[in-house]
Design a protein around this motif. Structure first.
Motif, PDB file in Angstrom:
ATOM      1  N   ARG A 256       0.828  -1.203   0.000  1.00 10.86           N
ATOM      2  CA  ARG A 256       0.000   0.000   0.000  1.00 10.86           C
ATOM      3  C   ARG A 256       0.870   1.264   0.000  1.00 10.86           C
ATOM      4  NH1 ARG A 256      -5.504   1.582  -0.357  1.00 10.86           N
ATOM      5  NH2 ARG A 256      -5.111   3.772  -0.788  1.00 10.86           N
ATOM      6  N   GLU A 257       1.946   1.177   0.775  1.00  9.08           N
ATOM      7  CA  GLU A 257       2.859   2.329   0.838  1.00  9.08           C
ATOM      8  C   GLU A 257       3.435   2.625  -0.547  1.00  9.08           C
ATOM      9  OE1 GLU A 257       6.929   3.160   3.147  1.00  9.08           O
ATOM     10  OE2 GLU A 257       5.507   1.856   4.215  1.00  9.08           O
ATOM     11  N   PHE A 259       2.161   1.693  -3.408  1.00 12.30           N
ATOM     12  CA  PHE A 259       1.049   2.103  -4.262  1.00 12.30           C
ATOM     13  C   PHE A 259       0.779   3.609  -4.115  1.00 12.30           C
ATOM     14  CE2 PHE A 259      -3.612   2.655  -4.840  1.00 12.30           C
ATOM     15  CZ  PHE A 259      -3.734   2.182  -6.129  1.00 12.30           C
ATOM     16  N   ASP A 260       0.787   4.080  -2.872  1.00 10.81           N
ATOM     17  CA  ASP A 260       0.536   5.510  -2.624  1.00 10.81           C
ATOM     18  C   ASP A 260       1.657   6.393  -3.158  1.00 10.81           C
ATOM     19  OD1 ASP A 260      -1.898   5.046  -1.460  1.00 10.81           O
ATOM     20  OD2 ASP A 260      -1.089   4.853   0.570  1.00 10.81           O
ATOM     21  N   ARG A 261       2.870   5.801  -3.247  1.00 10.56           N
ATOM     22  CA  ARG A 261       4.013   6.585  -3.732  1.00 10.56           C
ATOM     23  C   ARG A 261       4.094   6.642  -5.251  1.00 10.56           C
ATOM     24  NH1 ARG A 261       8.580   3.556  -1.212  1.00 10.56           N
ATOM     25  NH2 ARG A 261       9.623   4.096  -3.159  1.00 10.56           N
ATOM     26  N   ARG A 265      -0.689   5.825 -11.667  1.00 10.59           N
ATOM     27  CA  ARG A 265      -1.219   4.465 -11.498  1.00 10.59           C
ATOM     28  C   ARG A 265      -2.114   4.135 -12.676  1.00 10.59           C
ATOM     29  NH1 ARG A 265      -2.782   7.283  -7.057  1.00 10.59           N
ATOM     30  NH2 ARG A 265      -1.265   7.222  -5.378  1.00 10.59           N
ATOM     31  N   TRP A 270      -3.950  -0.622 -10.059  1.00 10.83           N
ATOM     32  CA  TRP A 270      -5.150  -0.692  -9.202  1.00 10.83           C
ATOM     33  C   TRP A 270      -5.594  -2.138  -9.035  1.00 10.83           C
ATOM     34  CZ3 TRP A 270      -7.567   3.145  -6.438  1.00 10.83           C
ATOM     35  CH2 TRP A 270      -7.177   4.477  -6.706  1.00 10.83           C
ATOM     36  N   LEU A 289     -11.215   0.338  -1.992  1.00 11.79           N
ATOM     37  CA  LEU A 289     -10.328   0.621  -3.123  1.00 11.79           C
ATOM     38  C   LEU A 289     -11.099   0.549  -4.440  1.00 11.79           C
ATOM     39  CD1 LEU A 289      -7.111   0.958  -3.326  1.00 11.79           C
ATOM     40  CD2 LEU A 289      -7.219  -1.252  -4.466  1.00 11.79           C
ATOM     41  N   GLU A 292     -12.869   3.620  -5.118  1.00  7.28           N
ATOM     42  CA  GLU A 292     -11.998   4.743  -5.478  1.00  7.28           C
ATOM     43  C   GLU A 292     -11.409   4.625  -6.879  1.00  7.28           C
ATOM     44  OE1 GLU A 292     -10.406   5.238  -0.861  1.00  7.28           O
ATOM     45  OE2 GLU A 292      -9.060   4.540  -2.438  1.00  7.28           O
TER      46      GLU A 292
END
Length: 701
Positions: A256-257, A259-261, A265, A270, A289, A292
């Motif tokens: 997740r970390e 992915f957020d960075r 995307r 996703w 998710l 979103e």
DNA sequence: TATGCGTAGT
């Protein structure tokens, strides 16, 4: 002036209705909308060769090879692209012979055709045939054709040949280099991969991503993340590769970390993140998710629907599916699968019937659902209705009939099959074993070898089980050496079967040796050894194996206790047996099932503690089965207790009214006790109740 | 506009 004329002609062509429809057809085919593509194709008043070619590859992409071939055969005119597309279709689905005959019959072969044929052979593992095609290419080999061959060598582990050919190439490109690298990283040869990578004169993103994938594949996430940091400007694929590594390792926090960075995307990123949550059953996060997600494709929908169904949230899955803005067979099939797992056949069938254009997976899921519910007739009906059966469909029916005890039908389907694979053979072989036809199982293994179909651990496990049941020690030994030669000896499944085989042939020392040498022991291995000692009358050894398990903190399961209780029973270790039985629920929270009670009835019965045995059986939470009453009846005979025998026999007659041996046993017990009237009565009931041997079965029941 | 060789997701 000529160029301007050509441009004008192109512009005119681009404006033509056929041209525009062709573009739309291609777009539909590429976004996976086969049904819409076909509708458009059917509705087009005018078609040209491009139209047919587009439809042809759309069909091929969806695995509808026979339909593609029919279209190809009926085309008004064919160009090289048509032939190449048809060859590619055959190649993609392993129809090597068909690809070759098309290639041979084709009028004007171009670079594409030669490359396709090389690639087709290479992917089928036919490297020499591939090389032959490459070497026969007229007018010099093209780069793509070289690369297909290099890739073939590399993917089949022939790295030296791959490098040799690479060096022979007049002008290798990045694909040539990357083909070798891909072979190395994908087969886990990371040491050589690192070396090769360092020696590469030119590298692109694909090279770096291949290396990254290699680290991920090897499970070396630290190495992967270090390597990732070295990539100058990682592209989306680099990010997704590492993201996928974290997800597969269950490191969802790291995933997740990352992915957020991510700077950008795409939908794959996703979907990978979504799948990461679903994999760990983190359904709430998955749903959040999913909400979103800026874009959702059929994979996103399939992932979330299968996540919901696996979490048992069938209604939520259904509600969500109703909101799906496009038609996705895989997502609907996921819900169907969920219903089938919960034995909700009606709901599953409703979904199935509502799907307009079903793919093979959809058909096979429904068929296999019927099979799992024991509804073989319905399964067969659907199988017959299925238009393009694949190997899975055939295999499902074979396994279904085999598990249902109908070996004749299973074999009938097997014989009618065109393309049998390892699973097909395994299904009949294991079917024979499950139905006690051990010799037939071994015979079919020989046929399988003659057919040069590759055997896997499952094949060996079934055959070894056949050997064990036949107590065929010599044949078992032959399988042992086959296992060693084929490299399956380290498969825990095969190893476990080998332990059982030696044990059942009375060779407990050899069983123990296999056990000791095994690299990946699992609970089944321990159980096999315990059971082996038990059935060979070595009760104390079985118990000491159990103690060893305890010392190594390996949790016993239900099967372990069946072994250990029967060991105690055979060795006359009554109090130990009782202790083990009581510890099951207290120490290991394992609920005793019928087999455990049967062992205990046997244990107490053999020791002559008949009253305790009866109390145990009658005080059970589950309904006593024939095995338990049978054990008690046997014990009553041993200890000449004809009163309790009468009681046990009556229960047994209720459960198995047609089993002659029960009546005979009671009659003998009564006779031995001098109660001739009772004995005669028992014998008489065989005739009275119409008890007879079932027709068509040899031997006594 | 349709077909070939090397990297990510059901």
């Amino acid at each position: 002036m000529a160029a301007a004329g050509a441009a004008k002609a192109t512009a005119a062509a681009a404006a033509s209705p056929v041209f525009r429809s062709n573009q739309e057809l291609t777009r539909l085919a590429r976004s996976g909308q086969l049904a819409a593509a076909r509708r458009l194709f059917d509705s087009m008043p005018r078609r040209n060769t491009v139209t047919y070619n587009a439809m042809l590859s759309a069909l091929a992409r969806h695995g509808r090879i026979d339909e593609a071939r029919a279209l190809f055969d009926g085309m008004p005119s064919r160009n090289a692209v048509s032939w190449n597309a048809m060859i590619a279709a055959c190649s993609d689905h392993g129809r090597v012979a068909d690809a070759r005959s098309l290639f041979d019959a084709m009028p004007g072969r171009d670079d594409f055709s030669w490359t396709l044929m090389v690639s087709c052979y290479a992917r089928a593992g036919e490297l020499d045939l591939a090389r032959d095609v490459l070497d026969r290419m007229p007018g010099g080999k093209c780069t793509a054709c070289y690369n297909a061959m290099i890739s073939g060598y590399a993917k089949n582990g022939r790295f030296d040949d791959a490098v040799k050919l690479l060096k022979e190439m007049p002008a290798p490109d990045l694909v040539s280099w990357n083909s070798v690298l891909a072979g190395l990283t994908q087969s886990g040869e990371m040491v050589r991969a690192v070396q090769f990578f360092d020696e590469m004169v030119e590298k692109d993103k694909v090279s770096w991503n291949l290396m990254l994938e290699g680290f991920v594949r090897a499970g070396d996430l630290d190495g992967a993340s270090t390597f990732f940091a070295r990539i100058e400007s990682p592209n989306v694929i680099s990010w997704v590769t590492l993201l996928n590594g974290y997800c597969r390792a269950g490191s969802i926090g790291d995933a997740r970390e990352l992915f957020d960075r991510m700077p950008e995307r795409n939908i794959v990123a996703w979907n990978v993140m979504l799948e990461g949550y679903v994999r760990l059953a983190r359904i709430k996060e998955a749903c959040k998710l999913f909400e979103e997600m800026p874009d959702k494709n059929s994979i996103s929908w399939t992932t979330i629907i299968s996540g919901l169904t696996r979490a048992g949230k069938l209604q939520e899955a259904k509600d969500l599916l109703d909101k799906m803005p496009f038609n996705c067979v895989a997502a609907k099939t996921a819900l169907m699968h969920g219903y089938l797992q919960s034995k909700m056949i009606g709901d599953a069938r409703q979904i199935f019937d509502g799907i307009e254009v079903r793919d093979a997976v959809c058909w096979n899921t429904m068929i296999s659902g019927y099979v799992q519910c024991g509804m073989l007739e319905e399964a067969m009906l659907l199988f017959q209705q299925m238009p393009n059966k694949d190997t899975v469909s055939w295999n499902t029916m074979i396994a279904g009939y085999a598990q249902g005890g109908q070996m004749r039908k299973a074999v009938g389907i097997f014989r009618r099959m065109n393309r049998r694979n390892t699973v097909s053979w395994n299904s009949v072989i294991s079917g024979f074993v499950q139905n006690g036809l051990f010799v037939d199982a071994l015979h079919h293994f020989m046929l399988m070898r003659r057919n040069t179909t590759r055997a896997d651990w499952s094949t060996y496990a079934s055959c070894l089980s056949a050997c064990a049941n036949l107590a065929a020690l010599q044949v078992g030994r032959q399988f042992h050496s086959l296992l060693v030669r084929s490299g399956h000896i380290n498969d825990s499944f095969a190893g476990n079967a080998l332990i059982s085989t030696y044990a059942k042939c009375g060779r407990i020392l050899e069983a123990k040796q296999i056990f000791d040498e095994m690299v990946g022991k699992d609970i089944v291995s321990w159980n096999a050894l315990i059971d082996g000692y038990a059935s060979n009358g070595h009760g104390t050894e079985a118990i000491s194996v159990f103690r060893e398990m305890e010392a190594k903190k390996i949790r016993p399961d239900e099967v372990t206790f069946i072994g250990i209780l029967s060991a105690c029973s055979h060795a006359g270790l009554i109090d130990e047996g009782l202790k083990f039985f009581n510890s099951m629920e207290k120490e290991y929270s394992l609920k005793p099932v019928a087999e455990h009670y049967a062992c205990m009835a046997d244990l107490l019965g053999r020791a002559g503690r008949l009253n305790e045995a009866f109390e145990l059986v009658q005080g059970m939470q589950i309904k006593p089965n024939a095995g338990m009453w049978g054990a008690l009846l046997g014990a009553c005979r041993l200890y000449k207790n004809d009163e309790l025998a009468q009681l046990a026999a009556e229960k047994l007659f209720e459960l198995e009214p047609h089993k002659t041996s029960n009546y005979v046993l009671l009659s003998n017990i009564s006779a031995e006790a001098g109660k001739w009237d009772e004995a005669e009565k028992a014998r008489a009931s065989i005739k009275e109740k119409g008890v007879h041997k079932p027709p068509g079965l040899a031997g006594s029941t």
